[in-house]
Design a protein around this motif. Structure first.
Motif, PDB file in Angstrom:
ATOM      1  N   ALA A 163       0.835  -1.201   0.000  1.00 58.33           N
ATOM      2  CA  ALA A 163       0.000   0.000   0.000  1.00 58.33           C
ATOM      3  C   ALA A 163       0.868   1.249   0.000  1.00 58.33           C
ATOM      4  O   ALA A 163       0.583   2.220  -0.719  1.00 58.33           O
ATOM      5  N   TYR A 164       1.936   1.222   0.788  1.00 53.50           N
ATOM      6  CA  TYR A 164       2.799   2.392   0.873  1.00 53.50           C
ATOM      7  C   TYR A 164       3.525   2.644  -0.448  1.00 53.50           C
ATOM      8  O   TYR A 164       3.637   3.785  -0.904  1.00 53.50           O
ATOM      9  N   VAL A 165       4.014   1.602  -1.093  1.00 57.03           N
ATOM     10  CA  VAL A 165       4.784   1.766  -2.325  1.00 57.03           C
ATOM     11  C   VAL A 165       3.878   2.054  -3.520  1.00 57.03           C
ATOM     12  O   VAL A 165       4.144   2.956  -4.320  1.00 57.03           O
ATOM     13  N   ALA A 166       2.801   1.313  -3.654  1.00 52.34           N
ATOM     14  CA  ALA A 166       1.963   1.425  -4.848  1.00 52.34           C
ATOM     15  C   ALA A 166       0.966   2.572  -4.775  1.00 52.34           C
ATOM     16  O   ALA A 166       0.523   3.081  -5.810  1.00 52.34           O
ATOM     17  N   GLY A 167       0.614   3.000  -3.579  1.00 50.13           N
ATOM     18  CA  GLY A 167      -0.479   3.943  -3.415  1.00 50.13           C
ATOM     19  C   GLY A 167      -0.177   5.337  -3.918  1.00 50.13           C
ATOM     20  O   GLY A 167       0.971   5.757  -4.040  1.00 50.13           O
ATOM     21  N   GLY A 168      -1.257   6.072  -4.211  1.00 50.00           N
ATOM     22  CA  GLY A 168      -1.158   7.461  -4.614  1.00 50.00           C
ATOM     23  C   GLY A 168      -2.130   8.302  -3.818  1.00 50.00           C
ATOM     24  O   GLY A 168      -2.827   7.815  -2.927  1.00 50.00           O
ATOM     25  N   ALA A 169      -2.186   9.575  -4.152  1.00 51.63           N
ATOM     26  CA  ALA A 169      -3.084  10.490  -3.455  1.00 51.63           C
ATOM     27  C   ALA A 169      -4.518  10.308  -3.931  1.00 51.63           C
ATOM     28  O   ALA A 169      -4.772  10.056  -5.116  1.00 51.63           O
ATOM     29  N   LEU A 176      10.405  19.525  -2.916  1.00 54.61           N
ATOM     30  CA  LEU A 176       9.528  20.658  -2.643  1.00 54.61           C
ATOM     31  C   LEU A 176       8.074  20.274  -2.442  1.00 54.61           C
ATOM     32  O   LEU A 176       7.307  21.039  -1.844  1.00 54.61           O
ATOM     33  N   ASP A 177       7.674  19.114  -2.951  1.00 56.32           N
ATOM     34  CA  ASP A 177       6.242  18.808  -3.048  1.00 56.32           C
ATOM     35  C   ASP A 177       5.698  18.068  -1.830  1.00 56.32           C
ATOM     36  O   ASP A 177       4.565  17.595  -1.844  1.00 56.32           O
ATOM     37  N   THR A 178       6.505  17.958  -0.776  1.00 58.78           N
ATOM     38  CA  THR A 178       6.050  17.225   0.408  1.00 58.78           C
ATOM     39  C   THR A 178       6.284  18.073   1.654  1.00 58.78           C
ATOM     40  O   THR A 178       6.837  17.607   2.650  1.00 58.78           O
ATOM     41  N   THR A 179       5.863  19.338   1.585  1.00 59.96           N
ATOM     42  CA  THR A 179       5.912  20.165   2.776  1.00 59.96           C
ATOM     43  C   THR A 179       4.865  19.713   3.786  1.00 59.96           C
ATOM     44  O   THR A 179       4.888  20.111   4.949  1.00 59.96           O
ATOM     45  N   THR A 180       3.952  18.872   3.336  1.00 61.79           N
ATOM     46  CA  THR A 180       3.058  18.119   4.199  1.00 61.79           C
ATOM     47  C   THR A 180       2.647  16.872   3.427  1.00 61.79           C
ATOM     48  O   THR A 180       2.708  16.859   2.188  1.00 61.79           O
ATOM     49  N   LEU A 181       2.279  15.812   4.126  1.00 66.77           N
ATOM     50  CA  LEU A 181       1.915  14.568   3.439  1.00 66.77           C
ATOM     51  C   LEU A 181       0.600  14.717   2.696  1.00 66.77           C
ATOM     52  O   LEU A 181      -0.348  15.329   3.195  1.00 66.77           O
ATOM     53  N   GLY A 182       0.531  14.140   1.499  1.00 67.66           N
ATOM     54  CA  GLY A 182      -0.717  14.120   0.750  1.00 67.66           C
ATOM     55  C   GLY A 182      -1.721  13.159   1.384  1.00 67.66           C
ATOM     56  O   GLY A 182      -1.398  12.358   2.267  1.00 67.66           O
ATOM     57  N   TRP A 183      -2.957  13.236   0.893  1.00 66.16           N
ATOM     58  CA  TRP A 183      -4.045  12.376   1.372  1.00 66.16           C
ATOM     59  C   TRP A 183      -3.937  11.035   0.656  1.00 66.16           C
ATOM     60  O   TRP A 183      -4.240  10.918  -0.536  1.00 66.16           O
ATOM     61  N   ARG A 184      -3.485   9.999   1.386  1.00 70.58           N
ATOM     62  CA  ARG A 184      -3.184   8.702   0.782  1.00 70.58           C
ATOM     63  C   ARG A 184      -4.091   7.624   1.373  1.00 70.58           C
ATOM     64  O   ARG A 184      -3.796   7.014   2.405  1.00 70.58           O
ATOM     65  N   PRO A 185      -5.224   7.365   0.719  1.00 68.71           N
ATOM     66  CA  PRO A 185      -6.223   6.459   1.286  1.00 68.71           C
ATOM     67  C   PRO A 185      -5.723   5.045   1.569  1.00 68.71           C
ATOM     68  O   PRO A 185      -6.168   4.419   2.538  1.00 68.71           O
ATOM     69  N   VAL A 218      11.555  17.380 -12.684  1.00 73.04           N
ATOM     70  CA  VAL A 218      10.123  17.446 -12.949  1.00 73.04           C
ATOM     71  C   VAL A 218       9.476  16.214 -12.344  1.00 73.04           C
ATOM     72  O   VAL A 218       9.768  15.083 -12.733  1.00 73.04           O
ATOM     73  N   SER A 219       8.593  16.425 -11.370  1.00 79.84           N
ATOM     74  CA  SER A 219       8.053  15.304 -10.605  1.00 79.84           C
ATOM     75  C   SER A 219       6.768  15.710  -9.914  1.00 79.84           C
ATOM     76  O   SER A 219       6.643  16.837  -9.438  1.00 79.84           O
ATOM     77  N   ASN A 220       5.811  14.788  -9.871  1.00 76.95           N
ATOM     78  CA  ASN A 220       4.641  14.968  -9.002  1.00 76.95           C
ATOM     79  C   ASN A 220       4.641  13.923  -7.886  1.00 76.95           C
ATOM     80  O   ASN A 220       3.597  13.537  -7.386  1.00 76.95           O
ATOM     81  N   HIS A 221       5.836  13.481  -7.526  1.00 77.69           N
ATOM     82  CA  HIS A 221       6.024  12.520  -6.431  1.00 77.69           C
ATOM     83  C   HIS A 221       5.326  11.188  -6.735  1.00 77.69           C
ATOM     84  O   HIS A 221       4.765  10.537  -5.855  1.00 77.69           O
ATOM     85  N   GLY A 222       5.339  10.818  -8.000  1.00 77.14           N
ATOM     86  CA  GLY A 222       4.709   9.561  -8.387  1.00 77.14           C
ATOM     87  C   GLY A 222       3.211   9.546  -8.182  1.00 77.14           C
ATOM     88  O   GLY A 222       2.601   8.485  -8.044  1.00 77.14           O
ATOM     89  N   GLY A 223       2.594  10.741  -8.182  1.00 80.27           N
ATOM     90  CA  GLY A 223       1.152  10.825  -7.981  1.00 80.27           C
ATOM     91  C   GLY A 223       0.732  10.667  -6.535  1.00 80.27           C
ATOM     92  O   GLY A 223      -0.447  10.464  -6.250  1.00 80.27           O
ATOM     93  N   ARG A 224       1.663  10.818  -5.591  1.00 78.25           N
ATOM     94  CA  ARG A 224       1.379  10.535  -4.184  1.00 78.25           C
ATOM     95  C   ARG A 224       0.974  11.768  -3.387  1.00 78.25           C
ATOM     96  O   ARG A 224       0.653  11.659  -2.212  1.00 78.25           O
TER      97      ARG A 224
END
Length: 440
Positions: A45-51, A178-187, A326-332
């Protein structure tokens, strides 16, 4: 010169004659399926999951599917060259390993095995700020080179300590995420109530740091003072009855903290370390003013990870940054966000050759690498596939995944009539969404 993809093909086919097959599947869908069988539910779940609904994860793959290679014939491409120079260092391959934290969820040797696999395959790894081992232990194994990731903490002293340690251990660059100044919503993680760092995993860079040790001791002292000040019968709250899950978490935290397990069980410091990490891990107030201070804080080349807009790329260079990723953190992080590959051409145009432009998020194959390079990337960073290789076969699995991606890149160029990436031709961009969007 990049080793011929045929060498890897011959190795596999000749092995098949005697009954040997690849250690891990050579295509991503089968690779993920096989890895899922050996990974815990939490790890996968941690590796495969996204936001959120994982729309951005799917968008990353859909973007690759919209770009089509146009093979050209009879161009005499007996040898291909995909080597690239970044920050004065010649990389034999235009591929690095993206930083992925908490690999101790996946394999007991975690980042040590990753470094060995990357070195065997001849590629540079970006060591995660959330690694399962300190950089000082990883670096000697990363003989093909390594860069250091930095999550900007709320403690400037800790940031400076991380930067100094990266320099001292021989990092080739620092990658500021830069894109993880807080954790995204990862169901996927939320539904399991699982955050690896809250269990002491993926925080070895912190627990090995002298500044963090001081912060941890301060946390433990405050907790002790509060306990003493509230020790009277009228103010003491009843202690909650420990659940089996809570006991297992305590054991896990104690196992992963430096020092002897039994000593850790008796000490308040392992729990204080987790609490301190959760408090200082990221800085939501991070701004361009902070980035402007980096040139005076480190001699290392600085790469900003998470750049998706041309204006941000221009501003990064104006602030003395040496490269962008260039990255969206793997969609996470952001559900419904722009696909990294779709953002790449605009960013590359804005940078206009003044600095390296790297890309991660969605890379699954050598063909993907070729398309990203053709659209303006200097090099790309591979993520989830190598983690699945790690889960299946440790360092050997990491190495095989990398070698397979590089072999396919080489064969893709050969079959497309391209000696270098500059010779690769793509069809005109198609705006229609593909009929089937691959997940992951």
């Amino acid at each position: 010169m990049t080793p011929s993809g045929r060498v890897r093909q011959d190795e596999v086919y000749r092995g098949g004659i005697t009954g040997r097959r690849p250690v891990v599947p050579t295509a991503f869908p089968a690779l993920e399926r096989r890895a899922r069988r050996v990974m815990s539910r939490r790890a996968h779940a941690y590796v495969a999951g996204g936001a959120g609904s994982e729309e951005t994860v799917r968008a990353n793959r859909a973007a690759f599917e919209r770009h089509r290679i146009v093979p050209r014939m009879l161009r005499g491409v007996g040898e291909r060259d995909t080597s690239v120079e970044i920050f004065g260092h010649r990389h034999e391959h235009p591929l690095l390993l993206a930083p992925i934290g908490a690999c101790d969820l996946v394999h007991r040797r975690a980042d040590l095995a990753v470094a060995e696999g990357a070195a065997h395959a001849g590629v540079t790894m970006i060591v995660s700020n959330q690694a399962g081992h300190p950089s000082e232990e990883i670096a000697p194994r990363a003989t093909a080179g390594w860069w250091s990731q930095l999550y900007w903490s709320t403690s400037d002293d800790l940031v400076d300590s991380f930067l100094a340690r990266a320099e001292a251990a021989g990092a080739g660059a620092v990658v500021v995420t830069l894109d993880t100044t807080t954790l995204g919503w990862r169901p996927r993680d939320l539904d399991l109530g699982h955050l690896p760092f809250a269990r002491g995993l993926g925080i070895a860079q912190y627990t090995s740091d002298p500044v963090f040790a001081r912060l941890t001791q301060e946390t433990a002292d405050r907790a002790s003072d509060a306990k003493r000040s509230g020790a009277g019968p009228s103010t003491r709250r009843p202690s909650p009855t420990p659940t089996p899950a809570a006991v297992r978490t305590l054991l896990e935290i104690s196992r992963h903290h430096p020092g002897a397990f039994l000593d850790n069980l008796r000490s308040p410091l392992p729990r204080a370390a987790v609490e301190t990490f959760l408090r200082v891990y990221s800085r939501p107030t991070l701004s361009w003013d902070d980035i402007a201070t980096l040139r005076s804080r480190t001699r290392l080349p600085v790469v900003l990870k998470g750049v998706l807009h041309p204006d941000d790329a221009r501003r990064a260079l104006d602030h003395g940054v040496d490269g962008v990723l260039v990255s969206n953190h793997g969609g996470r992080q952001v559900d419904g966000g722009v696909a990294a590959l779709d953002a790449l051409p605009g960013v590359a145009e804005a940078v206009d050759g003044r600095a390296p432009v790297l890309l991660d998020s969605g890379i699954r194959s050598g063909s993907d690498v070729a398309r990203a390079l053709a659209l303006g990337a200097t090099a790309v960073c591979l993520g989830r596939p190598w983690v699945y290789g790690l889960a299946l076969a440790g360092a050997a699995g990491v190495s095989q995944v990398i070698r397979d991606v590089l072999a396919e890149l080489d064969l893709t160029l050969a079959l497309a009539g391209a000696r270098t990436v500059a010779d690769l031709e793509l069809a005109p961009f198609a705006t229609a969404e593909p009929a089937v969007q691959a997940r992951g």
